[in-house]
Design a protein around this motif. Structure first.
Motif, PDB file in Angstrom:
ATOM      1  N   ALA A 207       0.860  -1.183   0.000  1.00 47.46           N
ATOM      2  CA  ALA A 207       0.000   0.000   0.000  1.00 47.46           C
ATOM      3  C   ALA A 207       0.898   1.235   0.000  1.00 47.46           C
ATOM      4  O   ALA A 207       1.970   1.212   0.602  1.00 47.46           O
ATOM      5  N   PRO A 208       0.554   2.284  -0.645  1.00 46.94           N
ATOM      6  CA  PRO A 208      -0.664   2.544  -1.404  1.00 46.94           C
ATOM      7  C   PRO A 208      -0.562   2.184  -2.889  1.00 46.94           C
ATOM      8  O   PRO A 208      -1.552   2.259  -3.608  1.00 46.94           O
ATOM      9  N   GLU A 209       0.633   1.765  -3.344  1.00 46.09           N
ATOM     10  CA  GLU A 209       0.803   1.478  -4.770  1.00 46.09           C
ATOM     11  C   GLU A 209      -0.169   0.409  -5.273  1.00 46.09           C
ATOM     12  O   GLU A 209      -0.660   0.486  -6.397  1.00 46.09           O
ATOM     13  N   CYS A 210      -0.466  -0.601  -4.432  1.00 38.73           N
ATOM     14  CA  CYS A 210      -1.280  -1.733  -4.884  1.00 38.73           C
ATOM     15  C   CYS A 210      -2.700  -1.317  -5.273  1.00 38.73           C
ATOM     16  O   CYS A 210      -3.352  -2.018  -6.048  1.00 38.73           O
ATOM     17  N   TYR A 211      -3.165  -0.175  -4.785  1.00 39.83           N
ATOM     18  CA  TYR A 211      -4.518   0.268  -5.139  1.00 39.83           C
ATOM     19  C   TYR A 211      -4.611   0.756  -6.579  1.00 39.83           C
ATOM     20  O   TYR A 211      -5.702   0.902  -7.116  1.00 39.83           O
TER      21      TYR A 211
ATOM     22  N   THR B  24      -0.397 -10.501  -7.148  1.00 48.42           N
ATOM     23  CA  THR B  24      -0.345 -10.303  -8.596  1.00 48.42           C
ATOM     24  C   THR B  24       1.118 -10.426  -9.004  1.00 48.42           C
ATOM     25  O   THR B  24       1.995 -10.639  -8.156  1.00 48.42           O
ATOM     26  N   ASP B  25       1.386 -10.224 -10.294  1.00 48.40           N
ATOM     27  CA  ASP B  25       2.777 -10.249 -10.771  1.00 48.40           C
ATOM     28  C   ASP B  25       3.593  -9.111 -10.170  1.00 48.40           C
ATOM     29  O   ASP B  25       4.815  -9.197 -10.100  1.00 48.40           O
TER      30      ASP B  25
ATOM     31  N   PRO C 200      -6.111 -10.434  -8.747  1.00 45.73           N
ATOM     32  CA  PRO C 200      -5.164 -11.181  -7.908  1.00 45.73           C
ATOM     33  C   PRO C 200      -5.371 -12.692  -7.994  1.00 45.73           C
ATOM     34  O   PRO C 200      -6.466 -13.178  -8.256  1.00 45.73           O
ATOM     35  N   ASP C 201      -4.295 -13.418  -7.759  1.00 49.85           N
ATOM     36  CA  ASP C 201      -4.361 -14.857  -7.523  1.00 49.85           C
ATOM     37  C   ASP C 201      -4.533 -15.027  -6.020  1.00 49.85           C
ATOM     38  O   ASP C 201      -3.811 -14.405  -5.232  1.00 49.85           O
ATOM     39  N   ILE C 202      -5.479 -15.857  -5.645  1.00 50.34           N
ATOM     40  CA  ILE C 202      -5.760 -16.084  -4.227  1.00 50.34           C
ATOM     41  C   ILE C 202      -5.216 -17.451  -3.840  1.00 50.34           C
ATOM     42  O   ILE C 202      -5.555 -18.467  -4.446  1.00 50.34           O
TER      43      ILE C 202
END
Length: 179
Positions: free
Chosen positions: A47-51, A87-88, A57-59
């Motif tokens: 966070a915060p980049e992931c937003y 994610t990648d 996403p792979d769960i």
């Protein structure tokens, strides 16, 4: 009525001593005493980049069931949930939960106690653990992840079959530490 310190109450409270005279003290009894979060770890490492990431996403979701025999009548059943959304570009969130229930058991044969501890008890705990996971994911800033129901009985039967193929009777392991 049962004594204050008794972990299992008399199931036939109206009968009082008459229930004891009819052998009620020897009847199998199981009761949920307490359930609780033993350990909870929630991470949102990017966070915060992931937003800003647009990738789905792979769960990775993993469960583990453990038990500890506290004494002859008291057992802690632990439902561990490890959840990673990635994610990648990296991890979105990581939730690790240890959700436990304290169960009282009296006059229950070992094979039935084993089945209860590793199939029925997790089924009883799961809805509450699912809520904790959903709330934890929501608190990371993502939509809550509501876990699908799990058929713990089928999973238990698969484990029993695998153990028997290995020459191990699962009830022989009952009461021994699990990893």
């Amino acid at each position: 009525m049962a004594d204050e310190g008794d972990i299992l109450t008399d199931l036939n409270m109206d009968a009082g001593d008459a229930g004891k005279a009819n052998g009620a003290d020897n009847q199998p009894a199981i009761g949920l005493i307490q359930q609780y979060v033993k350990d909870l770890s929630v991470e949102n490492p990017n966070a915060p980049e992931c937003y800003q990431w647009q990738l789905a996403p792979d769960i990775d979701l993993q469960f583990n069931i453990g038990s500890a025999k506290i004494d002859e009548e008291l057992h802690e059943v632990e439902l561990k949930v490890n959840l990673t959304a990635k994610t990648d570009k990296g991890n979105l969130y990581i939730v690790e939960l240890s959700y436990c229930g304290l169960f009282g058991m009296r006059n229950v044969p070992d094979d039935q106690a084993h089945a209860f501890v590793f199939a029925e008890a997790p089924r009883l705990l799961f809805p509450f653990a699912r809520r904790v996971v959903a709330d934890a994911v929501r608190d990371t800033g993502f939509p809550p992840l509501v876990l699908d129901p799990i058929d713990f009985q089928s999973l238990y039967m698969q484990q029993v079959q695998q153990r028997r193929e290995q020459g191990i009777e699962p009830s022989e392991l009952y009461g021994k530490p699990t990893n």
